[in-house]
Design a protein around this motif. Structure first.
Motif, mmCIF file in Angstrom:
data_model
loop_
_atom_site.group_PDB
_atom_site.id
_atom_site.type_symbol
_atom_site.label_atom_id
_atom_site.label_comp_id
_atom_site.label_asym_id
_atom_site.label_seq_id
_atom_site.Cartn_x
_atom_site.Cartn_y
_atom_site.Cartn_z
ATOM 1 N N PRO A 33 0.927 -1.208 0.046
ATOM 2 C CA PRO A 33 -0.104 -0.073 -0.142
ATOM 3 C C PRO A 33 0.990 1.383 -0.007
ATOM 4 O O PRO A 33 1.853 1.287 0.864
ATOM 5 C CB PRO A 33 -0.819 -0.073 1.256
ATOM 6 C CG PRO A 33 -0.104 -1.071 1.946
ATOM 7 C CD PRO A 33 0.790 -1.951 1.100
ATOM 8 N N LEU A 34 0.296 2.406 -0.726
ATOM 9 C CA LEU A 34 0.874 3.544 -0.652
ATOM 10 C C LEU A 34 0.266 4.450 0.108
ATOM 11 O O LEU A 34 -0.960 4.666 0.530
ATOM 12 C CB LEU A 34 0.837 4.192 -2.402
ATOM 13 C CG LEU A 34 1.409 5.510 -2.816
ATOM 14 C CD1 LEU A 34 3.022 5.217 -2.244
ATOM 15 C CD2 LEU A 34 1.128 5.622 -4.150
ATOM 16 N N GLY A 35 1.374 5.177 1.036
ATOM 17 C CA GLY A 35 0.519 6.015 1.830
ATOM 18 C C GLY A 35 1.516 7.254 2.504
ATOM 19 O O GLY A 35 2.768 6.942 2.342
ATOM 20 N N HIS A 36 1.065 8.001 3.049
ATOM 21 C CA HIS A 36 2.083 8.925 4.055
ATOM 22 C C HIS A 36 2.881 8.452 4.831
ATOM 23 O O HIS A 36 3.996 8.609 5.219
ATOM 24 C CB HIS A 36 1.166 10.297 4.398
ATOM 25 C CG HIS A 36 2.151 11.388 5.037
ATOM 26 N ND1 HIS A 36 2.860 12.139 4.254
ATOM 27 C CD2 HIS A 36 2.264 11.681 6.326
ATOM 28 C CE1 HIS A 36 3.320 12.929 5.214
ATOM 29 N NE2 HIS A 36 3.216 12.609 6.459
ATOM 30 N N SER A 37 2.148 7.572 5.685
ATOM 31 C CA SER A 37 2.921 6.648 6.754
ATOM 32 C C SER A 37 3.199 5.503 6.169
ATOM 33 O O SER A 37 3.380 5.337 4.773
ATOM 34 C CB SER A 37 1.841 6.431 7.772
ATOM 35 O OG SER A 37 0.822 5.690 7.376
ATOM 36 N N ASP A 38 3.480 4.219 6.862
ATOM 37 C CA ASP A 38 3.632 2.855 6.149
ATOM 38 C C ASP A 38 2.213 2.372 5.547
ATOM 39 O O ASP A 38 2.368 1.294 5.137
ATOM 40 C CB ASP A 38 4.009 1.945 7.401
ATOM 41 C CG ASP A 38 2.978 1.616 8.544
ATOM 42 O OD1 ASP A 38 1.983 2.274 8.687
ATOM 43 O OD2 ASP A 38 3.528 1.004 9.495
ATOM 44 N N ALA A 54 -14.885 7.113 20.922
ATOM 45 C CA ALA A 54 -14.561 7.872 22.059
ATOM 46 C C ALA A 54 -14.904 9.287 21.913
ATOM 47 O O ALA A 54 -14.756 10.241 22.570
ATOM 48 C CB ALA A 54 -13.075 7.797 22.485
ATOM 49 N N ALA A 55 -15.434 9.527 20.587
ATOM 50 C CA ALA A 55 -15.878 10.762 20.131
ATOM 51 C C ALA A 55 -14.860 11.889 20.169
ATOM 52 O O ALA A 55 -14.930 12.786 20.382
ATOM 53 C CB ALA A 55 -17.014 11.530 20.770
ATOM 54 N N LEU A 56 -13.565 11.147 19.594
ATOM 55 C CA LEU A 56 -12.204 11.963 19.533
ATOM 56 C C LEU A 56 -11.841 12.335 18.457
ATOM 57 O O LEU A 56 -10.537 12.553 17.800
ATOM 58 C CB LEU A 56 -11.147 11.174 20.275
ATOM 59 C CG LEU A 56 -11.433 10.974 21.639
ATOM 60 C CD1 LEU A 56 -10.158 10.079 22.403
ATOM 61 C CD2 LEU A 56 -11.468 12.289 22.655
ATOM 62 N N GLY A 57 -12.901 12.397 17.375
ATOM 63 C CA GLY A 57 -12.393 12.748 15.742
ATOM 64 C C GLY A 57 -12.085 11.534 15.188
ATOM 65 O O GLY A 57 -12.487 10.353 15.303
ATOM 66 N N ASP A 58 -11.047 11.806 14.173
ATOM 67 C CA ASP A 58 -10.497 10.571 13.156
ATOM 68 C C ASP A 58 -9.005 10.802 13.302
ATOM 69 O O ASP A 58 -8.515 11.524 13.588
ATOM 70 C CB ASP A 58 -11.198 10.628 12.020
ATOM 71 C CG ASP A 58 -11.045 12.082 11.107
ATOM 72 O OD1 ASP A 58 -9.856 12.330 11.148
ATOM 73 O OD2 ASP A 58 -11.719 12.532 10.432
ATOM 74 N N ILE A 59 -8.499 9.752 12.387
ATOM 75 C CA ILE A 59 -6.912 9.655 12.406
ATOM 76 C C ILE A 59 -6.408 10.791 11.650
ATOM 77 O O ILE A 59 -5.340 11.340 12.167
ATOM 78 C CB ILE A 59 -6.689 8.280 11.761
ATOM 79 C CG1 ILE A 59 -5.092 7.989 11.957
ATOM 80 C CG2 ILE A 59 -7.192 8.296 10.220
ATOM 81 C CD1 ILE A 59 -4.761 6.314 11.530
ATOM 82 N N GLY A 60 -6.901 11.292 10.849
ATOM 83 C CA GLY A 60 -6.525 12.684 10.010
ATOM 84 C C GLY A 60 -6.656 13.945 10.958
ATOM 85 O O GLY A 60 -5.591 14.690 10.664
ATOM 86 N N ILE A 61 -7.127 14.066 11.819
ATOM 87 C CA ILE A 61 -7.374 14.948 12.805
ATOM 88 C C ILE A 61 -6.017 15.007 13.611
ATOM 89 O O ILE A 61 -5.320 15.887 14.022
ATOM 90 C CB ILE A 61 -8.321 15.170 13.777
ATOM 91 C CG1 ILE A 61 -9.773 15.598 12.733
ATOM 92 C CG2 ILE A 61 -8.324 16.089 14.996
ATOM 93 C CD1 ILE A 61 -11.107 15.412 13.447
ATOM 94 N N HIS A 62 -5.687 13.814 14.298
ATOM 95 C CA HIS A 62 -4.468 13.351 15.179
ATOM 96 C C HIS A 62 -3.477 13.318 14.424
ATOM 97 O O HIS A 62 -2.339 13.607 14.918
ATOM 98 C CB HIS A 62 -4.980 12.184 16.025
ATOM 99 C CG HIS A 62 -6.010 12.427 16.894
ATOM 100 N ND1 HIS A 62 -5.815 13.100 18.164
ATOM 101 C CD2 HIS A 62 -7.358 12.324 16.606
ATOM 102 C CE1 HIS A 62 -7.232 13.293 18.745
ATOM 103 N NE2 HIS A 62 -8.326 12.580 17.822
ATOM 104 N N PHE A 63 -3.095 12.625 13.257
ATOM 105 C CA PHE A 63 -1.995 12.395 12.524
ATOM 106 C C PHE A 63 -2.274 12.790 10.980
ATOM 107 O O PHE A 63 -2.392 12.115 10.197
ATOM 108 C CB PHE A 63 -1.773 10.734 12.547
ATOM 109 C CG PHE A 63 -2.051 10.400 14.012
ATOM 110 C CD1 PHE A 63 -1.056 10.615 15.035
ATOM 111 C CD2 PHE A 63 -3.004 9.464 14.231
ATOM 112 C CE1 PHE A 63 -1.360 10.153 16.336
ATOM 113 C CE2 PHE A 63 -3.314 8.747 15.472
ATOM 114 C CZ PHE A 63 -2.317 9.256 16.498
ATOM 115 N N ASP A 65 -1.824 13.781 7.227
ATOM 116 C CA ASP A 65 -1.090 13.444 6.270
ATOM 117 C C ASP A 65 -0.226 14.482 5.315
ATOM 118 O O ASP A 65 0.400 13.882 4.589
ATOM 119 C CB ASP A 65 -1.759 12.653 5.346
ATOM 120 C CG ASP A 65 -2.741 13.246 4.290
ATOM 121 O OD1 ASP A 65 -2.855 14.458 4.432
ATOM 122 O OD2 ASP A 65 -3.284 12.659 3.536
ATOM 123 N N ASN A 66 -0.332 15.634 6.017
ATOM 124 C CA ASN A 66 0.569 16.670 5.443
ATOM 125 C C ASN A 66 1.680 17.247 6.538
ATOM 126 O O ASN A 66 2.019 18.109 6.354
ATOM 127 C CB ASN A 66 -0.355 17.913 4.911
ATOM 128 C CG ASN A 66 -1.024 18.519 6.123
ATOM 129 O OD1 ASN A 66 -1.108 18.196 7.248
ATOM 130 N ND2 ASN A 66 -2.005 19.365 5.982
#
Length: 159
Positions: A33-38, A54-63, A65-66
């Motif tokens: 797979p191609l991506g910013h991370s692994d 947990a209503a803490l948003g999503d992966i893009g908010i916390h990490f 890709d820019n």
């Protein structure tokens, strides 16, 4: 007890010459797979499901890709950070059910190793982590071997 359920989904394009990292382990393959991370779609789907529960948003908010901080990062680190966020909010993971959808490589021989790797990070028994695999019956971008995707459903509990 306060139980919550979360759902996560992730997808990545496949490319020759990339390592195929899935569920925190390397799967032998000439493409990955191609991506910013692994680009570990399984861990990304699980992270999104946990954050959503947990209503803490999503992966893009916390990490994002820019961000150079997350360029080529091992997704196991991201999962550990999500687990730490849940612990700060007094949540613990009850169980995980996930499905990876891809035509090749066949991942059934590696599912136990994935469950073991996930268990070590999340801190729950392997018996509480389900990883399933299926194909897309040669239809769509997955069927044409252009991409891989994963779905995850989790239950968390607030103590």
């Amino acid at each position: 007890m306060n139980f919550r359920v979360g759902y996560g989904f992730d997808v990545h394009a496949l490319q020759e010459g990339r390592p195929f990292i899935l569920g925190g382990i390397i799967i032998p393959s000439t493409f990955g797979p191609l991506g910013h991370s692994d680009a570990d779609v399984l861990i990304h789907a699980i992270c999104d499901a946990l954050l959503g529960a947990a209503a803490l948003g999503d992966i893009g908010i916390h990490f994002p890709d820019n961000s150079n901080e997350f360029k080529n990062i091992d997704s196991k680190i991201l999962l550990q950070r999500v687990i730490d966020l849940l612990k700060e909010k007094n949540y613990s993971v009850v169980n995980i059910d996930s499905t990876v959808i891809l035509e090749k490589p066949k991942i059934a021989p590696y599912i136990s190793a994935m469950r073991k790797a996930l268990s070590a990070i999340i801190g729950i028994p392997m018996e509480d982590i389900s990883v399933k695999a299926t194909t897309n019956e040669k239809m769509g971008y997955v069927g044409r071997r252009e991409g891989v995707c994963a779905h995850a459903v989790v239950m968390i509990e607030r103590k």
